[in-house]
Write a protein that holds these residues in place. Structure first.
Motif, PDB file in Angstrom:
ATOM      1  N   VAL A 134       0.838  -1.205   0.000  1.00  0.00           N
ATOM      2  CA  VAL A 134       0.000   0.000   0.000  1.00  0.00           C
ATOM      3  C   VAL A 134       0.868   1.248   0.000  1.00  0.00           C
ATOM      4  O   VAL A 134       0.618   2.214  -0.742  1.00  0.00           O
ATOM      5  CB  VAL A 134      -0.945  -0.018   1.214  1.00  0.00           C
ATOM      6  CG1 VAL A 134      -1.671   1.316   1.345  1.00  0.00           C
ATOM      7  CG2 VAL A 134      -1.955  -1.145   1.080  1.00  0.00           C
ATOM      8  N   ILE A 135       1.908   1.252   0.820  1.00  0.00           N
ATOM      9  CA  ILE A 135       2.813   2.402   0.883  1.00  0.00           C
ATOM     10  C   ILE A 135       3.539   2.578  -0.447  1.00  0.00           C
ATOM     11  O   ILE A 135       3.717   3.702  -0.934  1.00  0.00           O
ATOM     12  CB  ILE A 135       3.811   2.226   2.040  1.00  0.00           C
ATOM     13  CG1 ILE A 135       3.076   2.234   3.377  1.00  0.00           C
ATOM     14  CG2 ILE A 135       4.873   3.319   2.027  1.00  0.00           C
ATOM     15  CD1 ILE A 135       3.955   1.885   4.554  1.00  0.00           C
ATOM     16  N   ALA A 136       3.957   1.468  -1.058  1.00  0.00           N
ATOM     17  CA  ALA A 136       4.688   1.549  -2.327  1.00  0.00           C
ATOM     18  C   ALA A 136       3.820   2.145  -3.428  1.00  0.00           C
ATOM     19  O   ALA A 136       4.312   2.901  -4.274  1.00  0.00           O
ATOM     20  CB  ALA A 136       5.183   0.160  -2.731  1.00  0.00           C
ATOM     21  N   ARG A 137       2.522   1.839  -3.418  1.00  0.00           N
ATOM     22  CA  ARG A 137       1.640   2.383  -4.456  1.00  0.00           C
ATOM     23  C   ARG A 137       1.486   3.900  -4.328  1.00  0.00           C
ATOM     24  O   ARG A 137       1.232   4.582  -5.315  1.00  0.00           O
ATOM     25  CB  ARG A 137       0.266   1.706  -4.386  1.00  0.00           C
ATOM     26  CG  ARG A 137       0.234   0.302  -4.936  1.00  0.00           C
ATOM     27  CD  ARG A 137      -1.192  -0.139  -5.193  1.00  0.00           C
ATOM     28  NE  ARG A 137      -1.971  -0.195  -3.964  1.00  0.00           N
ATOM     29  CZ  ARG A 137      -2.079  -1.271  -3.192  1.00  0.00           C
ATOM     30  NH1 ARG A 137      -1.450  -2.389  -3.526  1.00  0.00           N
ATOM     31  NH2 ARG A 137      -2.817  -1.250  -2.109  1.00  0.00           N
ATOM     32  N   LYS A 138       1.649   4.425  -3.140  1.00  0.00           N
ATOM     33  CA  LYS A 138       1.480   5.867  -2.924  1.00  0.00           C
ATOM     34  C   LYS A 138       2.759   6.646  -3.146  1.00  0.00           C
ATOM     35  O   LYS A 138       2.732   7.877  -3.085  1.00  0.00           O
ATOM     36  CB  LYS A 138       0.942   6.117  -1.520  1.00  0.00           C
ATOM     37  CG  LYS A 138      -0.459   5.540  -1.306  1.00  0.00           C
ATOM     38  CD  LYS A 138      -1.003   5.889   0.063  1.00  0.00           C
ATOM     39  CE  LYS A 138      -2.412   5.346   0.247  1.00  0.00           C
ATOM     40  NZ  LYS A 138      -2.967   5.700   1.574  1.00  0.00           N
ATOM     41  N   GLY A 139       3.882   5.975  -3.360  1.00  0.00           N
ATOM     42  CA  GLY A 139       5.091   6.678  -3.758  1.00  0.00           C
ATOM     43  C   GLY A 139       6.096   6.854  -2.635  1.00  0.00           C
ATOM     44  O   GLY A 139       5.836   6.582  -1.461  1.00  0.00           O
ATOM     45  N   LEU A 140       7.274   7.325  -3.037  1.00  0.00           N
ATOM     46  CA  LEU A 140       8.394   7.481  -2.115  1.00  0.00           C
ATOM     47  C   LEU A 140       8.135   8.573  -1.088  1.00  0.00           C
ATOM     48  O   LEU A 140       8.495   8.440   0.080  1.00  0.00           O
ATOM     49  CB  LEU A 140       9.675   7.781  -2.902  1.00  0.00           C
ATOM     50  CG  LEU A 140      10.952   7.964  -2.083  1.00  0.00           C
ATOM     51  CD1 LEU A 140      11.251   6.734  -1.242  1.00  0.00           C
ATOM     52  CD2 LEU A 140      12.130   8.275  -3.000  1.00  0.00           C
ATOM     53  N   ARG A 141       7.529   9.669  -1.511  1.00  0.00           N
ATOM     54  CA  ARG A 141       7.250  10.745  -0.551  1.00  0.00           C
ATOM     55  C   ARG A 141       6.332  10.262   0.570  1.00  0.00           C
ATOM     56  O   ARG A 141       6.515  10.625   1.738  1.00  0.00           O
ATOM     57  CB  ARG A 141       6.620  11.938  -1.271  1.00  0.00           C
ATOM     58  CG  ARG A 141       7.572  12.688  -2.196  1.00  0.00           C
ATOM     59  CD  ARG A 141       6.889  13.899  -2.804  1.00  0.00           C
ATOM     60  NE  ARG A 141       7.734  14.568  -3.777  1.00  0.00           N
ATOM     61  CZ  ARG A 141       8.586  15.545  -3.473  1.00  0.00           C
ATOM     62  NH1 ARG A 141       8.684  15.957  -2.220  1.00  0.00           N
ATOM     63  NH2 ARG A 141       9.321  16.118  -4.408  1.00  0.00           N
ATOM     64  N   PHE A 142       5.336   9.463   0.225  1.00  0.00           N
ATOM     65  CA  PHE A 142       4.446   8.941   1.252  1.00  0.00           C
ATOM     66  C   PHE A 142       5.188   7.983   2.183  1.00  0.00           C
ATOM     67  O   PHE A 142       4.919   7.953   3.388  1.00  0.00           O
ATOM     68  CB  PHE A 142       3.261   8.232   0.603  1.00  0.00           C
ATOM     69  CG  PHE A 142       2.246   7.718   1.587  1.00  0.00           C
ATOM     70  CD1 PHE A 142       1.338   8.583   2.167  1.00  0.00           C
ATOM     71  CD2 PHE A 142       2.212   6.380   1.948  1.00  0.00           C
ATOM     72  CE1 PHE A 142       0.399   8.122   3.076  1.00  0.00           C
ATOM     73  CE2 PHE A 142       1.289   5.908   2.859  1.00  0.00           C
ATOM     74  CZ  PHE A 142       0.371   6.783   3.424  1.00  0.00           C
ATOM     75  N   ALA A 143       6.121   7.198   1.646  1.00  0.00           N
ATOM     76  CA  ALA A 143       6.907   6.299   2.489  1.00  0.00           C
ATOM     77  C   ALA A 143       7.728   7.083   3.512  1.00  0.00           C
ATOM     78  O   ALA A 143       7.845   6.680   4.673  1.00  0.00           O
ATOM     79  CB  ALA A 143       7.823   5.431   1.618  1.00  0.00           C
ATOM     80  N   VAL A 144       8.286   8.213   3.091  1.00  0.00           N
ATOM     81  CA  VAL A 144       9.022   9.064   4.037  1.00  0.00           C
ATOM     82  C   VAL A 144       8.069   9.654   5.069  1.00  0.00           C
ATOM     83  O   VAL A 144       8.409   9.757   6.258  1.00  0.00           O
ATOM     84  CB  VAL A 144       9.774  10.177   3.282  1.00  0.00           C
ATOM     85  CG1 VAL A 144      10.470  11.111   4.257  1.00  0.00           C
ATOM     86  CG2 VAL A 144      10.794   9.572   2.323  1.00  0.00           C
ATOM     87  N   ASP A 145       6.862  10.020   4.640  1.00  0.00           N
ATOM     88  CA  ASP A 145       5.875  10.551   5.585  1.00  0.00           C
ATOM     89  C   ASP A 145       5.483   9.504   6.625  1.00  0.00           C
ATOM     90  O   ASP A 145       5.227   9.840   7.791  1.00  0.00           O
ATOM     91  CB  ASP A 145       4.633  11.026   4.835  1.00  0.00           C
ATOM     92  CG  ASP A 145       4.896  12.266   3.999  1.00  0.00           C
ATOM     93  OD1 ASP A 145       5.886  12.975   4.295  1.00  0.00           O
ATOM     94  OD2 ASP A 145       4.141  12.516   3.042  1.00  0.00           O
ATOM     95  N   VAL A 146       5.411   8.246   6.227  1.00  0.00           N
ATOM     96  CA  VAL A 146       5.086   7.177   7.174  1.00  0.00           C
ATOM     97  C   VAL A 146       6.163   7.081   8.260  1.00  0.00           C
ATOM     98  O   VAL A 146       5.857   6.995   9.455  1.00  0.00           O
ATOM     99  CB  VAL A 146       4.926   5.839   6.434  1.00  0.00           C
ATOM    100  CG1 VAL A 146       4.832   4.682   7.416  1.00  0.00           C
ATOM    101  CG2 VAL A 146       3.699   5.866   5.544  1.00  0.00           C
ATOM    102  N   VAL A 147       7.418   7.110   7.840  1.00  0.00           N
ATOM    103  CA  VAL A 147       8.510   7.080   8.828  1.00  0.00           C
ATOM    104  C   VAL A 147       8.416   8.296   9.737  1.00  0.00           C
ATOM    105  O   VAL A 147       8.599   8.191  10.966  1.00  0.00           O
ATOM    106  CB  VAL A 147       9.873   7.039   8.110  1.00  0.00           C
ATOM    107  CG1 VAL A 147      11.008   7.092   9.112  1.00  0.00           C
ATOM    108  CG2 VAL A 147       9.983   5.782   7.258  1.00  0.00           C
ATOM    109  N   GLN A 148       8.112   9.452   9.170  1.00  0.00           N
ATOM    110  CA  GLN A 148       8.001  10.662   9.977  1.00  0.00           C
ATOM    111  C   GLN A 148       6.840  10.555  10.972  1.00  0.00           C
ATOM    112  O   GLN A 148       6.955  11.013  12.116  1.00  0.00           O
ATOM    113  CB  GLN A 148       7.807  11.875   9.065  1.00  0.00           C
ATOM    114  CG  GLN A 148       7.816  13.209   9.804  1.00  0.00           C
ATOM    115  CD  GLN A 148       7.661  14.383   8.864  1.00  0.00           C
ATOM    116  OE1 GLN A 148       7.235  14.217   7.718  1.00  0.00           O
ATOM    117  NE2 GLN A 148       8.017  15.558   9.308  1.00  0.00           N
ATOM    118  N   ASN A 149       5.729   9.950  10.573  1.00  0.00           N
ATOM    119  CA  ASN A 149       4.587   9.798  11.479  1.00  0.00           C
ATOM    120  C   ASN A 149       4.948   8.944  12.685  1.00  0.00           C
ATOM    121  O   ASN A 149       4.570   9.273  13.817  1.00  0.00           O
ATOM    122  CB  ASN A 149       3.408   9.173  10.733  1.00  0.00           C
ATOM    123  CG  ASN A 149       2.814  10.107   9.693  1.00  0.00           C
ATOM    124  OD1 ASN A 149       2.958  11.324   9.773  1.00  0.00           O
ATOM    125  ND2 ASN A 149       2.177   9.542   8.688  1.00  0.00           N
TER     126      ASN A 149
END
Length: 861
Positions: free
Chosen positions: A354-369
């Motif tokens: 799911v994270i991969a489908r939303k892109g690299l920026r979203f993956a960084v946002d997940v780590v930040q969350n």
């Protein structure tokens, strides 16, 4: 004073000379301007005149009688000791200065002042005389804390707060109230009320003092999270100031009790409210230290079990076909744990997808969350923090899945159990394979670093200079701007480094680089795509000159140089443009066997000619002249006007993919009414018009005449036209095609269409990997093409090469065609075959491979 207020529009309490002159105009008739100026300068040494103080002093004449130096209890006192720097103030200004000093010293200062008044009031009368008042204030406001006061100022302040019905006494509660902050705002009061209600579980309006102190989570205090203070220090300050505040409010003769009432709790925060500047910071502190942001929230605590059994009745399960009864079968603990482990791995894989489908920026946002949820910076999350981070990141977990995550990555038991943040993120991102790790190491080496050395660092500017955004597959295809790719890399790299606390010295270490590409790797499921991106963006792997495509649009040294500007490596020269009038020049001779060398002059095992291996018909045997042995390929069908038109037509078909080739073949068969492999002029024009091939009438005529010159019936030989449109495969691509044929045919005479289709994995095709095409349409297009071009349900070596030469025309870059011939059919993308020269069955090998042969002249595969 009224006259001054009329001109003081900003209500600042002070005026400049022009406003002073206008306000004093009714009183200065007949006085020269210079005399008015002298009066202003006497009372306003800093250029701003406090008119209330001026009115009092001017009327009494204290400044004139004292010669500008004040003294005595009835005069205004100066803050400084030097006459040249005196700033005169009244009791209100002195109170404001004392208030600001207490606010800057923190909660302990005002609470300590209150406790000093309590000590000088043993009778708990809540009043003090002038001597006690002066003694307490002179003790707390000194030169050391930056707020000295004089006895005369204290006398004036005492007069302000002196009780009208008790002469000589001052109510220190009223004095302290003046030093407190203004009435708390609604937001502050609401947070204080919410904190007390969270602690007052019995709704009695009383909370035990020990419970208050134990509930204070000092590790979440913003000053502790930022590293400015220690949690123990903050907790000690809270406990001591709270106890002192309650003791001051009760007095010395109260009955000792450990219960704190709501009024006492609220009054404590009124005391310390002035030491916190903004409402937002005040509310944030209370929300964190009392865990107010972890109160039950339906949006976060959406974990209610459905069909919960009634109270007091044990849960039941389906044991028989027609009745309910308790489950009495024993539980296998090891098997249960194994099932849970497999279940959580599947859940994490789904979340990763799911994270991969939303892109690299979203993956960084997940780590930040997740890191933002760890506000006490101890690398552990409790259940509520974990759920909130999952909600913000769009990761939906069931209660059993959350428990499995805590068992896998947590520490502690029961309600005190917390999940290890670093361990969970590693599980969420998944392991990184040795092949990908090696690519990351190679990229760091290209930047000038040493992955094996802990002291190795790379300047951040080297990342920007060496990052080749022009090599990104989407940029090469013209679907994305290189500036967007570079911007995404710089933004995500810097943000992740900030979140993880990397790049401490301002330079990039290998752990920083690895952490970023570990996250990138988690968003890329295919090893082939990860290798393609790393090789294009960092490694700059160009094709060796010995296997360079003779028909490649990048000619000469630019096709083989590994250095230089990365942006030029993917630039398209003038010869690559689809211009039918451009004169085609052969590539420069770069070594190897001479053009007129004979077979007997070649070294044993030398490089043999392979660029005509898959040619059809008698043309293959008619081109054995010595000139064809050179590395320069003279394709006679692409010279002159006909060659330019054929090249344009090939590019038009390549943009349509394999589907375009199939449609062209179908139209040729439909218009081949005689079944002899030819079409007439009108049929060729109808075919061109129906497919929209984009040729002008003159170019259509050139094609028709060019491929009808050998026929006596005046028709166009479309088989020869298709052969010319496909063009020859260069040596490297021919090697990859032959390798795939050997693997699929298992050294047999041919490959069946069904086996070819069964071996094709559409999701690993290059266009699907870069996201420009979905796997379903790619699979359908390949299957239809294989069914159409397969002869009698299969392909021999010649037909197999022809089929993949059409596919080759749709992939301009060598690494993309390499992925199509390897990853799309489940073959490894690396290894000895990827040099493009080593062929199974010993048919062809490179000179360097021959030098490594053993004494018998054989090569181990």
């Amino acid at each position: 004073v009224k006259a001054f207020k009329y001109h003081d529009l900003g209500d600042s309490g002070a005026v400049d000379f022009m406003k002073f002159k206008r306000a004093m105009a009714p009183f200065t008739a007949g006085i020269l301007d210079q005399d008015v100026r002298m009066i202003f300068d006497r009372y306003a040494p800093n250029g701003a005149l406090p008119y209330k103080q001026f009115a009092s002093e001017f009327v009494r004449g204290s400044r004139r009688r004292g010669g500008g130096r004040m003294g005595g209890p009835g005069s205004e006192m100066a803050l400084g000791s030097e006459a040249g720097n005196q700033v005169w103030e009244g009791p209100e200004q002195c109170l404001m200065r004392m208030k600001g000093c207490l606010a800057g010293l923190g909660p302990r200062a005002i609470v300590a002042l209150a406790m000093s008044f309590r000590e000088v009031d043993p009778e708990n009368s809540r009043t003090v005389d002038h001597n006690a008042f002066e003694h307490v204030l002179l003790q707390h406001f000194t030169t050391e804390n930056g707020c000295p006061v004089q006895a005369g100022q204290l006398a004036q302040i005492f007069q302000l707060f002196m009780q009208p019905y008790s002469p000589g006494l001052l109510a220190y509660d009223e004095f302290l109230q003046a030093l407190k902050d203004d009435p708390m705002s609604q937001d502050r009061r609401a947070c204080v009320r919410l904190a007390f209600r969270r602690l007052d579980t019995t709704s009695e309006g009383m909370v035990d003092l020990n419970k208050l102190i134990n509930s204070f989570n000092a590790s979440r205090h913003p000053q502790v999270s930022e590293g400015g203070r220690k949690a123990e220090e903050v907790l000690e300050e809270f406990a001591e100031t709270l106890q002192d505040s309650v003791a001051f409010r009760r007095g010395q003769r109260c009955y000792p009790s450990s219960l704190v009432a709501w009024e006492e709790f609220e009054d404590y925060y009124k005391f310390i409210s002035a030491s916190i500047d903004s409402d937002a910071m005040f509310c944030a502190i209370l929300q964190r230290v009392f865990d107010l942001d972890k109160t039950p929230d339906q949006s976060v605590e959406s974990r209610e079990k459905l069909a919960r059994p009634a109270a007091g009745i044990p849960g039941k399960s389906r044991a028989g076909l027609h009745h309910w009864q308790s489950d009495t079968l024993p539980t296998n603990l090891s098997r249960s744990q194994a099932d849970q482990s497999g279940s959580i791995n599947r859940v994490l894989e789904h979340a990763r997808a799911v994270i991969a489908r939303k892109g690299l920026r979203f993956a960084v946002d997940v780590v930040q969350n997740f890191f933002a949820a760890d506000d006490d910076v101890d690398d552990f999350l409790d259940m509520y923090e974990f759920r909130r981070a999952c909600q913000q990141s769009g990761i939906m977990l069931k209660e059993s899945e959350e428990e499995a995550c805590f068992r896998m990555c947590g520490e502690g038991n029961g309600r005190q159990q917390k999940i290890n943040l670093q361990k969970f993120l590693r599980a969420l991102h998944g392991p990184i394979s040795p092949q990908r790790f090696a690519l990351i190491e190679d990229a760091y080496i290209v930047l000038g670093g040493d992955p094996k050395s802990e002291d190795s660092e790379v300047n951040p500017s080297a990342l920007k200079q060496n990052f080749c955004a022009e090599g990104h597959p989407l940029v090469v295809k013209g679907e994305m701007d290189p500036g967007v790719v570079l911007g995404e890399f710089l933004d995500t790299f810097s943000l992740l480094a900030h979140v993880l606390g990397g790049c401490q010295t301002g330079a990039v270490t290998f752990p920083d680089f690895l952490a970023y590409y570990d996250l990138v790797s988690s968003t890329i499921d295919s090893d082939a795509l990860f290798e393609l991106l790393m090789s294009r963006l960092w490694l700059g792997q160009d094709e060796p000159e010995s296997v360079a495509d003779p028909a490649s649009p990048v000619r000469g040294p630019a096709a083989s140089q590994g250095g230089g500007s990365p942006s030029k490596r993917w630039a398209v020269p003038v010869e690559a443009l689809d211009n039918p009038l451009a004169r085609q020049r052969p590539p420069a001779f770069v070594g190897g066997v001479g053009a007129y060398a004979r077979g007997s002059d070649m070294e044993p095992g030398g490089v043999q000619d392979a660029h005509r291996r898959f040619a059809k018909g008698p043309m293959a045997s008619s081109m054995d002249a010595p000139i064809t042995k050179s590395q320069i390929v003279f394709n006679e069908t692409e010279t002159g006007e006909l060659g330019g038109v054929v090249k344009r037509l090939r590019s038009s078909l390549a943009r349509r993919g394999l589907k375009g080739w199939k449609l062209l073949g179908e139209r040729f068969l439909q218009h081949d009414h005689r079944g002899n492999g030819s079409v007439m002029r009108l049929d060729w024009q109808r075919l061109h018009r129906s497919l929209g091939l984009g040729l002008s009438p003159e170019e259509q005529e050139i094609v028709f005449k060019g491929f009808s010159v050998t026929r006596r019936d005046g028709a166009m030989d479309y088989r020869e036209c298709m052969r010319s449109l496909r063009g020859p495969l260069n040596e490297r691509r021919a090697t990859l095609v032959h390798r795939l044929f050997d693997v699929l045919s298992e050294q047999g005479p041919g490959v069946s269409t069904e086996k070819l289709k069964a071996s094709f994995d559409a999701k690993n095709a290059p266009l699907c990997l870069v996201g420009t095409k979905d796997a379903a349409s790619e699979r359908q297009e390949f299957f239809e093409g294989a069914d159409f071009f397969g002869v009698q349900g299969g392909f021999d070596a010649e037909g197999f090469a022809e089929f993949f030469s059409m596919i080759s025309s749709t992939y301009r870059e060598e690494d993309e065609f390499k992925l199509m011939m390897t990853a799309a059919f489940g073959l490894p993308s690396g290894g000895p075959f990827m040099g493009g020269l080593l062929i199974k069955s010993g048919r062809q090998c490179s000179a360097s491979a021959v030098h490594r042969a053993d004494a018998k002249g054989t090569i181990a595969e």
